[in-house]
Design a protein around this motif. Sequence first.
Motif, PDB file in Angstrom:
ATOM      1  N   LEU A 273       0.825  -1.205   0.000  1.00  0.00           N
ATOM      2  CA  LEU A 273       0.000   0.000   0.000  1.00  0.00           C
ATOM      3  C   LEU A 273       0.863   1.260   0.000  1.00  0.00           C
ATOM      4  CD1 LEU A 273      -2.868  -0.944   2.499  1.00  0.00           C
ATOM      5  CD2 LEU A 273      -2.878  -1.087  -0.002  1.00  0.00           C
ATOM      6  N   LEU A 274       1.949   1.256   0.769  1.00  0.00           N
ATOM      7  CA  LEU A 274       2.831   2.421   0.807  1.00  0.00           C
ATOM      8  C   LEU A 274       3.485   2.675  -0.551  1.00  0.00           C
ATOM      9  CD1 LEU A 274       4.592   1.992   4.265  1.00  0.00           C
ATOM     10  CD2 LEU A 274       2.900   3.722   3.637  1.00  0.00           C
ATOM     11  N   ALA A 275       3.704   1.605  -1.317  1.00  0.00           N
ATOM     12  CA  ALA A 275       4.309   1.736  -2.646  1.00  0.00           C
ATOM     13  C   ALA A 275       3.250   1.930  -3.725  1.00  0.00           C
ATOM     14  CB  ALA A 275       5.158   0.505  -2.957  1.00  0.00           C
ATOM     15  N   GLU A 276       2.075   2.412  -3.317  1.00  0.00           N
ATOM     16  CA  GLU A 276       0.973   2.698  -4.240  1.00  0.00           C
ATOM     17  C   GLU A 276       0.577   1.488  -5.066  1.00  0.00           C
ATOM     18  OE1 GLU A 276       2.438   6.286  -6.272  1.00  0.00           O
ATOM     19  OE2 GLU A 276       0.912   7.366  -5.114  1.00  0.00           O
ATOM     20  N   GLY A 277       0.572   0.324  -4.423  1.00  0.00           N
ATOM     21  CA  GLY A 277       0.065  -0.873  -5.068  1.00  0.00           C
ATOM     22  C   GLY A 277       1.099  -1.759  -5.706  1.00  0.00           C
ATOM     23  N   THR A 278       2.380  -1.415  -5.551  1.00  0.00           N
ATOM     24  CA  THR A 278       3.450  -2.199  -6.175  1.00  0.00           C
ATOM     25  C   THR A 278       4.229  -2.970  -5.127  1.00  0.00           C
ATOM     26  OG1 THR A 278       3.673  -0.604  -7.968  1.00  0.00           O
ATOM     27  CG2 THR A 278       5.536  -2.061  -7.586  1.00  0.00           C
ATOM     28  N   PHE A 279       4.642  -4.192  -5.478  1.00  0.00           N
ATOM     29  CA  PHE A 279       5.455  -4.999  -4.571  1.00  0.00           C
ATOM     30  C   PHE A 279       6.343  -5.906  -5.415  1.00  0.00           C
ATOM     31  CE2 PHE A 279       6.491  -8.528  -1.789  1.00  0.00           C
ATOM     32  CZ  PHE A 279       6.740  -7.903  -0.567  1.00  0.00           C
ATOM     33  N   GLY A 280       7.639  -5.886  -5.121  1.00  0.00           N
ATOM     34  CA  GLY A 280       8.564  -6.738  -5.847  1.00  0.00           C
ATOM     35  C   GLY A 280       8.579  -6.495  -7.338  1.00  0.00           C
ATOM     36  N   GLY A 281       8.330  -5.263  -7.736  1.00  0.00           N
ATOM     37  CA  GLY A 281       8.328  -4.934  -9.157  1.00  0.00           C
ATOM     38  C   GLY A 281       7.039  -5.251  -9.874  1.00  0.00           C
ATOM     39  N   VAL A 290      -5.392   2.588  -4.222  1.00  0.00           N
ATOM     40  CA  VAL A 290      -4.764   2.728  -2.914  1.00  0.00           C
ATOM     41  C   VAL A 290      -5.181   4.044  -2.264  1.00  0.00           C
ATOM     42  CG1 VAL A 290      -2.580   2.920  -1.669  1.00  0.00           C
ATOM     43  CG2 VAL A 290      -2.821   1.256  -3.522  1.00  0.00           C
ATOM     44  N   ARG A 291      -5.204   5.119  -3.047  1.00  0.00           N
ATOM     45  CA  ARG A 291      -5.611   6.415  -2.492  1.00  0.00           C
ATOM     46  C   ARG A 291      -7.046   6.377  -2.006  1.00  0.00           C
ATOM     47  NH1 ARG A 291      -2.341   8.366  -6.751  1.00  0.00           N
ATOM     48  NH2 ARG A 291      -4.142   8.587  -8.139  1.00  0.00           N
ATOM     49  N   ARG A 292      -7.915   5.719  -2.743  1.00  0.00           N
ATOM     50  CA  ARG A 292      -9.307   5.618  -2.294  1.00  0.00           C
ATOM     51  C   ARG A 292      -9.406   4.826  -0.992  1.00  0.00           C
ATOM     52  NH1 ARG A 292     -10.365   4.645  -8.121  1.00  0.00           N
ATOM     53  NH2 ARG A 292     -11.348   6.518  -8.970  1.00  0.00           N
ATOM     54  N   MET A 293      -8.616   3.767  -0.884  1.00  0.00           N
ATOM     55  CA  MET A 293      -8.629   2.969   0.343  1.00  0.00           C
ATOM     56  C   MET A 293      -8.211   3.781   1.553  1.00  0.00           C
ATOM     57  SD  MET A 293      -7.021  -0.764  -0.615  1.00  0.00           S
ATOM     58  CE  MET A 293      -7.004  -1.221   1.129  1.00  0.00           C
ATOM     59  N   THR A 294      -7.226   4.628   1.382  1.00  0.00           N
ATOM     60  CA  THR A 294      -6.586   5.302   2.515  1.00  0.00           C
ATOM     61  C   THR A 294      -7.067   6.737   2.710  1.00  0.00           C
ATOM     62  OG1 THR A 294      -4.703   5.906   1.091  1.00  0.00           O
ATOM     63  CG2 THR A 294      -4.531   3.857   2.340  1.00  0.00           C
ATOM     64  N   THR A 341      -9.083  -9.448  18.791  1.00  0.00           N
ATOM     65  CA  THR A 341      -8.236 -10.450  19.430  1.00  0.00           C
ATOM     66  C   THR A 341      -6.969  -9.840  20.017  1.00  0.00           C
ATOM     67  OG1 THR A 341      -7.337 -10.919  17.230  1.00  0.00           O
ATOM     68  CG2 THR A 341      -9.055 -12.410  18.057  1.00  0.00           C
ATOM     69  N   GLY A 342      -6.874  -8.490  20.001  1.00  0.00           N
ATOM     70  CA  GLY A 342      -5.709  -7.828  20.572  1.00  0.00           C
ATOM     71  C   GLY A 342      -4.639  -7.506  19.556  1.00  0.00           C
ATOM     72  N   THR A 343      -5.045  -7.118  18.352  1.00  0.00           N
ATOM     73  CA  THR A 343      -4.100  -6.856  17.269  1.00  0.00           C
ATOM     74  C   THR A 343      -4.329  -5.456  16.702  1.00  0.00           C
ATOM     75  OG1 THR A 343      -5.564  -7.760  15.563  1.00  0.00           O
ATOM     76  CG2 THR A 343      -4.053  -9.299  16.658  1.00  0.00           C
ATOM     77  N   ALA A 344      -3.320  -4.928  16.019  1.00  0.00           N
ATOM     78  CA  ALA A 344      -3.459  -3.624  15.370  1.00  0.00           C
ATOM     79  C   ALA A 344      -2.428  -3.504  14.262  1.00  0.00           C
ATOM     80  CB  ALA A 344      -3.255  -2.487  16.377  1.00  0.00           C
ATOM     81  N   GLY A 345      -2.840  -2.957  13.122  1.00  0.00           N
ATOM     82  CA  GLY A 345      -1.923  -2.718  12.014  1.00  0.00           C
ATOM     83  C   GLY A 345      -2.235  -1.399  11.340  1.00  0.00           C
ATOM     84  N   HIS A 346      -1.224  -0.530  11.200  1.00  0.00           N
ATOM     85  CA  HIS A 346      -1.411   0.790  10.606  1.00  0.00           C
ATOM     86  C   HIS A 346      -0.230   1.159   9.723  1.00  0.00           C
ATOM     87  CE1 HIS A 346      -4.112   0.979  14.130  1.00  0.00           C
ATOM     88  NE2 HIS A 346      -4.811   1.842  13.414  1.00  0.00           N
ATOM     89  N   LEU A 347      -0.484   2.075   8.795  1.00  0.00           N
ATOM     90  CA  LEU A 347       0.566   2.654   7.975  1.00  0.00           C
ATOM     91  C   LEU A 347       0.251   4.118   7.756  1.00  0.00           C
ATOM     92  CD1 LEU A 347      -0.435   2.611   4.502  1.00  0.00           C
ATOM     93  CD2 LEU A 347      -0.954   0.383   5.506  1.00  0.00           C
ATOM     94  N   VAL A 348       1.293   4.899   7.516  1.00  0.00           N
ATOM     95  CA  VAL A 348       1.133   6.337   7.297  1.00  0.00           C
ATOM     96  C   VAL A 348       1.685   6.663   5.917  1.00  0.00           C
ATOM     97  CG1 VAL A 348       1.575   8.648   8.190  1.00  0.00           C
ATOM     98  CG2 VAL A 348       1.454   6.701   9.775  1.00  0.00           C
ATOM     99  N   PRO A 349       0.819   6.848   4.919  1.00  0.00           N
ATOM    100  CA  PRO A 349       1.307   7.072   3.553  1.00  0.00           C
ATOM    101  C   PRO A 349       2.254   8.254   3.425  1.00  0.00           C
ATOM    102  CG  PRO A 349      -1.027   6.534   3.518  1.00  0.00           C
ATOM    103  CD  PRO A 349      -0.653   6.700   4.961  1.00  0.00           C
ATOM    104  N   SER A 350       2.060   9.312   4.205  1.00  0.00           N
ATOM    105  CA  SER A 350       2.886  10.513   4.058  1.00  0.00           C
ATOM    106  C   SER A 350       4.306  10.330   4.573  1.00  0.00           C
ATOM    107  CB  SER A 350       2.238  11.689   4.780  1.00  0.00           C
ATOM    108  OG  SER A 350       2.135  11.426   6.175  1.00  0.00           O
ATOM    109  N   THR A 351       4.514   9.391   5.503  1.00  0.00           N
ATOM    110  CA  THR A 351       5.849   9.195   6.078  1.00  0.00           C
ATOM    111  C   THR A 351       6.453   7.839   5.762  1.00  0.00           C
ATOM    112  OG1 THR A 351       5.008   8.270   8.171  1.00  0.00           O
ATOM    113  CG2 THR A 351       5.204  10.680   8.009  1.00  0.00           C
TER     114      THR A 351
END
Length: 382
Positions: A273-281, A290-294, A341-351
């Motif tokens: 998501l941070l790479a605007e939808g790209t992973f491993g090329g 991705v922008r709509r999601m975030t 269940t005691g979990t959390a996951g976040h990302l900050v696109p700007s940083t």
Amino acid sequence: MTTLHNTLEKHVADGSMPGAVGLVALDDRVEVAAVGSTDFGGTSPMARDSIFRIASMTKPVTAAAVMMLVDDGLIALDDPVAPWLPELASPTVVRTPVGPVDDVVPAVRAITVADLLTFRAGYGFPSDFSLPAVALLFSELMQGAPQPQHVAAPDAWMATLSRIPLLHQPGDVWLYNTCSDILGVLIARVAGRPLSEFLAERLFEPLSMTDTGFEVPAGKLDRFTGYYGAGPTDGPELVDAPDGQWSSPPAFPSGAGGLVSTADDWYGFARMLLAEGTFGGHRLLSPASVRRMTTDHLTPAQRAASTLFLEGQGWGFGGSVDVAETDPWNVPGRYGWVGGTGTAGHLVPSTGAVTILLSQRAMTGPTPPPLMRDFWRYAAGV
């Protein structure tokens, strides 16, 4: 000096949970700590690759899968969902939220894909769980604490849902949870294959999320953590053992909270998501998706009415978005979500920051517990 390890260790040492894994990343710097044990008995030490029930951290994954179908041109955000979910072709709405479920009016318009993604379709949890239409979501659909082996298969589940009226008109109010489960069924029907297969091929395999799925194979059960009750009066009561409800495929793969995963697996998803939808090329999602999601899609009034689940945040697709003027953590734009269940996951696109916390003790309610808050405070200072 405060470290990630001792931030987590404090909550293990006081007996509130057997163990936890935390990950804090910024650019190429990744700090990971695994503390405690996989269960209260101290059977196995917690490890970086320990597997957890991630609960509602599933929701952003489900939203990403929907946006893949949008990118494929198979569905559009403004499309009514009725062609794929005929059970929702003619929804009714309770005349008043406190009213009986047989006092209904027709929906003023069709439910769309965007309504489901933004949790504004009319189904889900408000602040009052006792409302008659909401009570049916618990009693008839097993909404609430994840129990994958006790939920009906998708077609039967949707047939039951079709008999439950909406709490609000489509588009009007943000309501928690149920829309992600509906999206899981939508993905399967649009793709023409089970949700588990679609996620494996389109997301988990390209992202090397090798330990993510709706079940834990027998060969990995030694890395699967125990899951324990929420409050002081419950624990350390074991709710689900490694060989319990996630040791075999569920009839209903829950797009709202059914996945198991590891810190590194979800980190791979966040990096995409941070790479605007790209992973491993390889491109998995378009930058626009991705922008709509975030991006926050709620009105101020909708945010203000959702304070039981949202602490001032807005909502994107499948996750909250911290909004500057009301953000309690001072991280504007932070996207992600927490799991019961005691979990959390976040990302900050700007940083480019990513924070992931995995633990095994059920939350007592929507308010993040002390461990989660201490973890976020630590991450904010890194």
